[in-house]
Write an enzyme that holds these catalytic residues in place. Structure first.
Site: not given
Lengths: 226, 828
Positions: B223, B503
């Site tokens: 890199e 409910s």
């Protein structure tokens, strides 16, 4: 002319510097396509936690009294700000809380004489309760509250422990919490008259300190047994 | 906000600079030569001579201005760099602990449960426990050498404990060395995770010294060859890459240094504009000036993005080596190291799990680079190239074993603490997680869901579930399960699945009604008749009962017990939809919902945790407390960071809540949750409500015992019908959970202004004691019916006395909780 151009360039350069979008939080989680069978929900879920707003904060905002022992002034009493509550405290009482800090300590004990009789608790809870009482006497209010909460985990339906916690909060200057805890104690007290009178006297003091004189008078009447 | 503020400051600076620019009085003198008329040669001479100073002066000033601009910009960037970098530093993680197991005489606990807890604490079984952290256990007694532990409120010393068991409880608790009885003992708290509280992802922190040389050299070779020499940007690398890219006609080589890559990671979006690249370059230089190469390398090694695990990102080599190879970083071979380094360029593109060939190709390329960078020899290289990918499963699992609960902990931490505090090293976070309850909940979910799958003819894994258990007195979250695969850190349905509650909203409506005792009592007759409302868009809303029948006149509590839609809607419309909505908010709902009549049948959408909050308020007698997952946070020196004390607020009338709870307990005894009622052991009482939504998409059950409240949800992630009602799905799961843990029965003591009255079931009027249709129903004082129904003999004087003078009666039995007075038990 050239001067103006250069001036403009400099100004633009400086202004341009300030418009760099910067991230102000931790690295965003990488959102990828949801695994099969998971639906589209995961994509929104991973981005949700940052807000803390109504969408993701399913546990509603909690304001913990952080500097409880030192500066009760202006410290929230553990209630969320934006709920219009049906509780006893009026909006004015919060302002009164913050204004009324200096003289709460010595007057509390005088105004709210301890009437509750000590009930019989399990030995574990009783040990904690005694420890909490010692801590309260030595003004270690956070410690007393912690011991009482630990005792409440063992006996969550003991009205006496709730009453003790209400007293600790009262001495800390957290008046609306003291009221609420005393009310909780009353709801569990059944027929224990002395305990209920003690709760009412706690409520009376708390109301008086927060400016609710009418409510305080009424509470004092109950505290006397009327 | 910050940008605006910076903008204003920078604008101020810009203005200041502009002012300083104007100050030298050159303007007037510059203009004057052009207005005057010099004569002949002198004019030309003057003009020729005056150009250079002119240019020089302006050039110097421009350079100064630009330099100043760049410098100020650099200050601004420097501040950003510092903030980001400090924020990314991976310090010691915070340790997260579960609730400690408290031992006391009378506590329900079996030897098996104690053994499970000790195993979780990594105690060793020994024949005779001598050292701290060992135990011996049999069916009647346990000997434990506890470890000392520092809790926030004090240190718990290590002890030699003797625990005696009988009848599923602790019968004896003694200090084995001194022989004295002990009232209360805390075991050490179990460490459930190490987390970084300011981050939503985790790392396996690797320090610079822990980075293997092989990895570092490979990284540099691939890199950033001159990492240790450049200043943050590498002009030679840029030139080289530019040259190569030009020759190749495209981008074949990147020129970013490791520092630049690290800086790139600070940004949220991935646009690669010139402006962004310049900023990154500048910031890289600044970073290099502030921090050493080693620090940058360490940050890079912990930050670099290396893959994806579902919705969780894998950052850092430490975690990546565990995730891909289930090995620690220093155990990796040449080939494995090469693979990891190769992933940097494109973790998705070279994902070895999905694209193994590409991954191998990339790895081999990296191996070649290692050779040319003189990291390894040719023989090593050819051996490495022959090696297989070497992926191993099972590593890099998310933090600890309770990811759902930990997500809640994280959110509460980030919501309620300052970020600076959370960054301190070595925090200790004490949570409310009860490991016994959590393990019971997890096993209930994993056992019940396959049964539900097959009962409905689904393939295994179709249904999903969520469950939350909290303590009713303390508002502490004891257990949380976010999906059927416990331990998987995916979508947390308990926290984030927003579903219509159906409910489940009905108790709120009935509570609203019962809060007006002058209008409604448990025996008020409701009409279960059709409803037809015009909606805003002209369509009509015509709800139906679940069984599509009309039930005529029903007592109020029966309408709740049987979950009759029409009766409920009529009641809700009478009360006012706004009233009900306000009550729902009072009970603890923060989420916005539309206030429309459909809300009365549960068109409100909430998460399971929010439902738990609502039902907790009911379980606590109308006192709302925010649910909390954290008890204390303590820093490394033992100082508390903040405390989450118990906070309580009265939001509903306790009497009304008691009456509603009574009706909800009837739901369990004789209503839609009967199957649960039949499973309950003797003397145990629970209250709850089933919830079913349109098309049977969601199956809910929410309920509570005397000391615990729990909510269970079952459904499908893709929102297709689950073919389950509340009682056929979530109720079963709920029952598995609650019956498997310890509960106290519902409080038998009614509030003082509640009286028990025997009434006729059919018409709600007073009934005699021998009335066959009679049922004992609690009423708020003064709301009981006055007229007799004529069923059964007229009330005896004793009965009348009981009604009106309940106080005298109750005072005799106020402390006892015998079956006779428990209105919640069957038979009433």
């Amino acid at each position: 002319m050239i001067r103006n151009v250069i001036l403009g360039v400099v100004v633009l350069a400086l202004l341009g510097a300030c418009s760099v979008p910067t991230r102000t939080g931790p690295p965003a989680p990488i959102v990828s396509a949801p695994a099969p069978g998971q639906g589209t929900a995961p994509a929104s879920a991973t981005n949700a936690p940052r807000d803390g707003e109504a969408e993701a904060a399913s546990v509603y905002p909690y304001e913990a009294p952080s500097t409880v022992a030192e500066a009760p002034a202006g410290m929230p009493d553990g209630e969320p700000e934006d709920t219009a509550t049906a509780a006893d405290t009026s909006p004015a009482s919060e302002a009164a809380d913050s204004a009324d800090t200096s003289t709460e300590d010595e007057t509390q004990v005088a105004y709210a004489p301890d009437q509750a009789e000590t009930p019989s608790l399990s030995p574990a809870a009783e040990g904690l309760m005694r420890e909490a009482e010692q801590q309260r006497q030595s003004r270690d209010y956070p410690g007393a509250a912690a011991s009482l909460e630990r005792a409440l985990r063992i006996s969550p339906q003991s009205a006496y422990l709730w009453n003790r916690l209400a007293r600790v909060r009262l001495e800390q200057g957290l008046y609306s919490q003291a009221q609420n805890l005393a009310a909780r104690s009353n709801a569990l007290a059944g027929e224990e008259a002395s305990l209920k009178r003690d709760n009412w006297s706690v409520i009376a003091v708390a109301r008086r300190r927060t400016g609710d004189i009418v409510g305080a008078t009424e509470a004092e009447r109950y505290a006397r047994g009327g | 906000m910050t940008i605006f503020f910076h903008g204003r400051r920078c604008a101020a600076r810009a203005v200041a600079v502009a002012k300083t620019r104007k100050r030298p009085g050159t303007n007037a003198t510059r203009r004057r030569p052009s207005t005057r008329a010099p004569k002949g040669k002198t004019r030309r001479a003057r003009r020729r001579r005056s150009v250079w100073p002119f240019l020089l002066r302006w050039g110097v000033l421009t350079a100064l201005a630009l330099g100043l601009a760049v410098f100020l910009y650099g200050l601004h960037l420097d501040r950003i760099v510092r903030a980001k970098f400090e924020g990314q530093r991976w310090a010691l993680p915070a340790r997260v602990y579960a609730q400690p197991l408290e031992l006391y005489v009378g506590r329900p606990l079996t030897p098996a449960q104690l053994r499970g807890e000790l195993e979780r604490l990594n105690y060793r079984a020994a024949a005779s426990p001598e050292r701290a952290g060992s135990y011996a256990i049999n069916a009647e007694r346990a000997l434990v050498r506890t470890r000392p532990f520092r809790f926030w409120d004090g240190a718990e010393p290590g002890r030699a404990l003797e625990v005696g068991f009988a009848d599923g409880q602790i019968s004896r608790l003694r200090d084995a060395s001194s022989g004295g009885d002990l009232a209360l003992v805390r075991l050490d708290a179990a460490l459930i995770a190490s987390i970084y509280p300011t981050h939503n992802e985790d790392r396996v922190l690797v320090r610079r010294a822990d980075l293997p040389d092989l990895l570092v050299e490979t990284l540099l070779a691939v890199e950033d060859r001159s990492f240790f020499r450049h200043i943050g940007v590498d002009p030679r690398a840029i030139a080289r890459a530019g040259w190569r890219n030009l020759r190749a006609g495209g981008v074949v080589e990147g020129a970013s240094t490791l520092t630049q890559q690290l800086v790139k990671n600070f940004y949220l979006t991935k646009d690669r504009t010139w402006e962004r690249k310049l900023n990154e370059a500048y910031m890289a230089i600044l970073l290099e000036r502030r921090y050493s190469k080693d620090e940058i390398l360490q940050a890079y090694a912990n930050e670099i993005y290396l893959g994806q695990d579902g919705s969780r990102a894998i950052h850092g080599f430490g975690l990546a080596s565990r995730f891909y190879f289930n090995r620690e970083l220093d155990e990796l071979s040449v080939a494995e190291t090469a693979l990891l380094v190769g992933l940097i360029k494109g973790p998705s593109r070279y994902n070895p799990k999905r694209f193994p060939e590409r991954a191998v190709e990339r790895r081999n390329l990296v191996i070649d680079l290692m050779v040319s960078g003189e990291v390894i020899s040719r023989q090593q290289a050819s051996a490495a190239k022959d090696a297989p990918l070497g992926l191993r499963e099972g590593g890099g699992r998310p933090t600890g074993e309770y990811p759902s609960f930990l997500q809640l902990v994280r959110r509460q931490l980030q919501r309620d603490y300052r970020e600076d505090d959370l960054r301190s090293e070595g925090l200790n976070i004490f949570t409310t997680l009860d490991l016994l309850v959590q393990s019971q909940t997890e096993s209930a979910v994993s056992e019940r869901l396959p049964q539900l799958d097959s009962a409905r003819g689904f393939s295994e894994g179709t249904l999903e579930a969520a469950a939350v258990v909290a303590s009713a007195g303390q508002a502490e979250v004891l257990a949380m399960v976010g999906g059927r695969t416990s331990g998987y850190a995916g979508f947390n349905r308990a926290l984030d699945a927003v579903r219509p509650i159906g409910s489940l909203i009905k108790p709120v409506i009935y509570l609203t009604a019962l809060s007006q005792p002058e209008r409604y009592t448990l025996m008020t007759i409701l009409e279960d008749r059709p409803v037809s409302l015009r909606a805003g868009d002209g369509s009509r809303w015509e709800p139906k009962n679940f069984d599509h029948k009309l039930h005529g006149s029903v007592p109020l509590y029966r309408a709740l017990v049987r979950s009759l839609n029409l009766a409920t809607v009529n009641l809700g419309l009478d009360l006012g939809v706004r009233e009900v909505a306000q009550n729902l908010r009072d009970l603890g709902v923060m989420r916005r919902f539309p206030v429309v009549p459909a809300m009365l049948l549960g068109s409100v959408s909430l998460t399971p945790l929010e439902v738990t909050q609502v039902y907790h308020t009911l379980a606590a007698g109308g006192f709302r407390s925010p649910l909390r997952a954290i008890r204390e946070v303590v820093d490394a020196e033992g100082r508390p960071l903040n405390r989450y004390p118990l906070a309580v607020e009265a939001v509903a009338d306790p009497t009304a809540v008691y009456l509603t709870t009574w009706a909800m307990q009837k739901v369990v005894l004789e209503g839609t949750a009967q199957s649960l009622g039949r499973r309950l052991p003797d003397g145990m009482t629970m209250a709850g409500k089933t919830g079913t939504t349109d098309g049977l998409r969601d199956s809910w059950f929410a309920g509570f015992s005397g000391d615990k409240v729990a909510v269970a949800w079952v459904g499908r992630d893709d929102n297709r019908p689950a073919k389950l009602t509340g009682s056929s799905g979530a109720l079963k799961l709920w029952g598995d959970i609650m019956i498997g843990i310890d509960n106290q029965p519902l409080l038998a003591l009614a509030p003082p202004d509640v009286e028990r009255v025997r009434v006729d079931r059919t018409n709600g009027l007073l009934a005699g004691p021998d009335c066959g249709r009679g049922v004992t129903v609690p009423f708020a004082q003064g709301s009981a019916p006055g007229t007799r129904s004529g069923c059964g003999s007229p009330a005896s004087p004793a009965q009348v006395a009981e009604r009106s003078d309940g106080k005298a009666q109750r005072s005799q039995r106020d402390q006892s909780r015998s079956r006779d007075e428990n209105l919640f038990l069957p038979g009433y």
